[in-house]
Design a protein around this motif. Structure first.
Motif, PDB file in Angstrom:
ATOM      1  N   VAL A  93      -3.081  52.509  -6.396  1.00  0.00           N
ATOM      2  CA  VAL A  93      -4.018  52.328  -7.078  1.00  0.00           C
ATOM      3  C   VAL A  93      -3.646  51.450  -7.830  1.00  0.00           C
ATOM      4  O   VAL A  93      -3.344  52.042  -9.152  1.00  0.00           O
ATOM      5  CB  VAL A  93      -5.059  53.568  -7.770  1.00  0.00           C
ATOM      6  N   ILE A  94      -4.900  50.457  -8.375  1.00  0.00           N
ATOM      7  CA  ILE A  94      -4.929  49.609  -9.603  1.00  0.00           C
ATOM      8  C   ILE A  94      -6.529  50.198 -10.475  1.00  0.00           C
ATOM      9  O   ILE A  94      -7.170  49.729 -10.006  1.00  0.00           O
ATOM     10  CB  ILE A  94      -4.590  47.889  -8.972  1.00  0.00           C
TER      11      ILE A  94
ATOM     12  N   HIS B 198     -15.579  47.292  15.988  1.00  0.00           N
ATOM     13  CA  HIS B 198     -14.713  47.594  15.101  1.00  0.00           C
ATOM     14  C   HIS B 198     -13.230  48.786  15.618  1.00  0.00           C
ATOM     15  O   HIS B 198     -12.500  47.853  15.551  1.00  0.00           O
ATOM     16  CB  HIS B 198     -15.196  49.392  14.926  1.00  0.00           C
ATOM     17  N   SER B 199     -13.366  48.756  17.032  1.00  0.00           N
ATOM     18  CA  SER B 199     -12.174  49.189  17.796  1.00  0.00           C
ATOM     19  C   SER B 199     -11.132  48.195  18.259  1.00  0.00           C
ATOM     20  O   SER B 199     -10.107  48.725  18.612  1.00  0.00           O
ATOM     21  CB  SER B 199     -12.736  50.546  19.425  1.00  0.00           C
ATOM     22  N   GLU B 200     -11.271  46.903  18.853  1.00  0.00           N
ATOM     23  CA  GLU B 200     -11.830  45.669  19.118  1.00  0.00           C
ATOM     24  C   GLU B 200     -10.757  44.993  17.710  1.00  0.00           C
ATOM     25  O   GLU B 200      -9.298  44.583  18.197  1.00  0.00           O
ATOM     26  CB  GLU B 200     -12.537  44.459  19.983  1.00  0.00           C
ATOM     27  N   VAL B 201     -11.722  45.318  17.339  1.00  0.00           N
ATOM     28  CA  VAL B 201     -10.793  44.321  15.508  1.00  0.00           C
ATOM     29  C   VAL B 201      -9.763  45.042  15.253  1.00  0.00           C
ATOM     30  O   VAL B 201      -8.702  44.541  14.816  1.00  0.00           O
ATOM     31  CB  VAL B 201     -11.539  44.442  14.518  1.00  0.00           C
ATOM     32  N   GLU B 202      -9.315  46.295  15.584  1.00  0.00           N
ATOM     33  CA  GLU B 202      -8.369  47.622  15.030  1.00  0.00           C
ATOM     34  C   GLU B 202      -7.509  47.210  16.097  1.00  0.00           C
ATOM     35  O   GLU B 202      -5.798  46.891  15.958  1.00  0.00           O
ATOM     36  CB  GLU B 202      -9.080  48.805  14.830  1.00  0.00           C
ATOM     37  N   LYS B 203      -7.710  47.275  16.945  1.00  0.00           N
ATOM     38  CA  LYS B 203      -6.581  47.211  18.505  1.00  0.00           C
ATOM     39  C   LYS B 203      -5.357  45.695  18.467  1.00  0.00           C
ATOM     40  O   LYS B 203      -4.729  45.944  17.830  1.00  0.00           O
ATOM     41  CB  LYS B 203      -7.049  46.521  19.262  1.00  0.00           C
ATOM     42  N   ARG B 204      -7.071  44.201  17.727  1.00  0.00           N
ATOM     43  CA  ARG B 204      -6.166  43.699  17.726  1.00  0.00           C
ATOM     44  C   ARG B 204      -5.359  43.665  16.509  1.00  0.00           C
ATOM     45  O   ARG B 204      -4.378  42.311  16.403  1.00  0.00           O
ATOM     46  CB  ARG B 204      -6.714  41.808  17.764  1.00  0.00           C
ATOM     47  N   ALA B 205      -5.633  44.059  15.163  1.00  0.00           N
ATOM     48  CA  ALA B 205      -4.984  43.832  13.995  1.00  0.00           C
ATOM     49  C   ALA B 205      -3.237  44.369  14.457  1.00  0.00           C
ATOM     50  O   ALA B 205      -2.859  44.103  13.951  1.00  0.00           O
ATOM     51  CB  ALA B 205      -5.521  44.534  12.764  1.00  0.00           C
ATOM     52  N   ARG B 206      -3.820  45.728  15.079  1.00  0.00           N
ATOM     53  CA  ARG B 206      -2.240  46.188  15.485  1.00  0.00           C
ATOM     54  C   ARG B 206      -1.335  46.233  16.682  1.00  0.00           C
ATOM     55  O   ARG B 206      -0.168  45.281  16.310  1.00  0.00           O
ATOM     56  CB  ARG B 206      -2.209  48.237  16.544  1.00  0.00           C
ATOM     57  N   ASP B 207      -2.094  44.867  17.805  1.00  0.00           N
ATOM     58  CA  ASP B 207      -0.623  44.998  18.527  1.00  0.00           C
ATOM     59  C   ASP B 207      -0.118  43.420  18.036  1.00  0.00           C
ATOM     60  O   ASP B 207       0.530  43.207  17.848  1.00  0.00           O
ATOM     61  CB  ASP B 207      -2.081  44.041  20.098  1.00  0.00           C
ATOM     62  N   ARG B 208      -1.596  42.216  17.164  1.00  0.00           N
ATOM     63  CA  ARG B 208      -1.073  40.681  17.149  1.00  0.00           C
ATOM     64  C   ARG B 208      -0.143  40.961  15.095  1.00  0.00           C
ATOM     65  O   ARG B 208       0.362  39.912  15.625  1.00  0.00           O
ATOM     66  CB  ARG B 208      -2.380  39.999  17.525  1.00  0.00           C
ATOM     67  N   LEU B 209      -0.989  41.489  15.160  1.00  0.00           N
ATOM     68  CA  LEU B 209      -0.768  41.689  13.480  1.00  0.00           C
ATOM     69  C   LEU B 209       0.388  42.977  12.905  1.00  0.00           C
ATOM     70  O   LEU B 209       0.861  42.613  11.564  1.00  0.00           O
ATOM     71  CB  LEU B 209      -1.541  41.859  12.828  1.00  0.00           C
ATOM     72  N   LYS B 210       0.376  43.234  13.718  1.00  0.00           N
ATOM     73  CA  LYS B 210       1.592  44.517  13.383  1.00  0.00           C
ATOM     74  C   LYS B 210       1.214  45.588  12.600  1.00  0.00           C
ATOM     75  O   LYS B 210       1.984  45.484  11.052  1.00  0.00           O
ATOM     76  CB  LYS B 210       3.308  43.737  13.195  1.00  0.00           C
ATOM     77  N   MET B 211      -0.499  45.046  11.984  1.00  0.00           N
ATOM     78  CA  MET B 211      -0.905  46.060  11.366  1.00  0.00           C
ATOM     79  C   MET B 211      -1.472  47.158  11.569  1.00  0.00           C
ATOM     80  O   MET B 211      -0.777  48.034  12.164  1.00  0.00           O
ATOM     81  CB  MET B 211      -2.213  45.370  10.811  1.00  0.00           C
ATOM     82  N   HIS B 212      -1.339  48.227  10.101  1.00  0.00           N
ATOM     83  CA  HIS B 212      -1.545  49.880  10.460  1.00  0.00           C
ATOM     84  C   HIS B 212      -2.152  50.437   9.310  1.00  0.00           C
ATOM     85  O   HIS B 212      -1.853  49.612   8.104  1.00  0.00           O
ATOM     86  CB  HIS B 212       0.464  49.998  10.540  1.00  0.00           C
ATOM     87  N   LEU B 213      -1.927  51.512   9.396  1.00  0.00           N
ATOM     88  CA  LEU B 213      -3.252  52.563   8.044  1.00  0.00           C
ATOM     89  C   LEU B 213      -1.268  52.531   7.461  1.00  0.00           C
ATOM     90  O   LEU B 213      -1.061  53.328   8.216  1.00  0.00           O
ATOM     91  CB  LEU B 213      -4.242  53.158   8.653  1.00  0.00           C
ATOM     92  N   PRO B 214      -2.263  52.457   6.302  1.00  0.00           N
ATOM     93  CA  PRO B 214      -0.343  52.815   5.711  1.00  0.00           C
ATOM     94  C   PRO B 214      -0.624  54.675   4.757  1.00  0.00           C
ATOM     95  O   PRO B 214      -2.204  55.386   5.461  1.00  0.00           O
ATOM     96  CB  PRO B 214      -1.282  52.224   3.880  1.00  0.00           C
ATOM     97  N   GLN B 215       0.545  54.872   5.267  1.00  0.00           N
ATOM     98  CA  GLN B 215       0.693  56.066   4.739  1.00  0.00           C
ATOM     99  C   GLN B 215       0.457  56.435   3.545  1.00  0.00           C
ATOM    100  O   GLN B 215       0.471  55.911   3.069  1.00  0.00           O
ATOM    101  CB  GLN B 215       2.222  56.451   4.399  1.00  0.00           C
ATOM    102  N   PHE B 216       0.507  57.917   2.464  1.00  0.00           N
ATOM    103  CA  PHE B 216      -0.261  58.337   1.635  1.00  0.00           C
ATOM    104  C   PHE B 216       0.790  57.122   0.237  1.00  0.00           C
ATOM    105  O   PHE B 216       0.085  56.694  -0.535  1.00  0.00           O
ATOM    106  CB  PHE B 216      -0.445  60.173   1.879  1.00  0.00           C
ATOM    107  N   ASP B 217       1.729  57.696   0.950  1.00  0.00           N
ATOM    108  CA  ASP B 217       2.397  56.797  -0.432  1.00  0.00           C
ATOM    109  C   ASP B 217       2.915  55.663  -0.301  1.00  0.00           C
ATOM    110  O   ASP B 217       3.499  55.294  -1.044  1.00  0.00           O
ATOM    111  CB  ASP B 217       4.329  57.698  -0.702  1.00  0.00           C
ATOM    112  N   GLU B 218       2.020  54.768   0.656  1.00  0.00           N
ATOM    113  CA  GLU B 218       2.717  53.389   0.508  1.00  0.00           C
ATOM    114  C   GLU B 218       0.868  53.043  -0.403  1.00  0.00           C
ATOM    115  O   GLU B 218       0.833  51.811  -0.362  1.00  0.00           O
ATOM    116  CB  GLU B 218       2.514  52.485   2.095  1.00  0.00           C
ATOM    117  N   VAL B 219      -0.085  53.767  -1.106  1.00  0.00           N
ATOM    118  CA  VAL B 219      -1.250  53.296  -1.651  1.00  0.00           C
ATOM    119  C   VAL B 219      -1.001  53.076  -3.024  1.00  0.00           C
ATOM    120  O   VAL B 219      -0.061  53.996  -3.180  1.00  0.00           O
ATOM    121  CB  VAL B 219      -1.813  54.204  -0.826  1.00  0.00           C
TER     122      VAL B 219
END
Length: 90
Positions: A87-88, A64-85
């Motif tokens: 709900v549908i 999990h940590s390696e996938v998360e690290k690669r998502a952050r570094d390569r894909l520039k992904m991040h955990l969304p802030q509360f105001d970015e969420v």
């Protein structure tokens, strides 16, 4: 010895000679196949080692940590802030 005896002796000598040549050739083929077998077993051993290394690498990269690290570094992904969420609801 009669003529028939000489012919029979020549035939038997030819058969013994042919048998000896067949034994030598058979031994040659046996050794040749044994060398090929040894090479294939060594290759199987190398492939088995490589397979184990690849399985270890896969398990390391799939954590999990390696996938998360690669998502952050390569894909520039991040955990969304509360105001970015968003709900549908249905």
């Amino acid at each position: 010895m009669s003529r028939t005896g000489h012919i029979l002796f020549a035939i038997l000598m030819a058969a013994v000679l042919a048998s000896a040549i067949a034994v030598v050739y058979s031994k040659y083929l046996s050794r040749k196949h044994f060398v090929v077998l040894q090479e294939l077993q060594a290759e199987r051993e190398r492939i088995g080692i490589e397979w184990g290394r690849l399985q270890l690498e896969e398990s390391t990269l799939a954590t999990h940590s390696e996938v998360e690290k690669r998502a952050r570094d390569r894909l520039k992904m991040h955990l969304p802030q509360f105001d970015e969420v968003v709900v549908i609801r249905r």
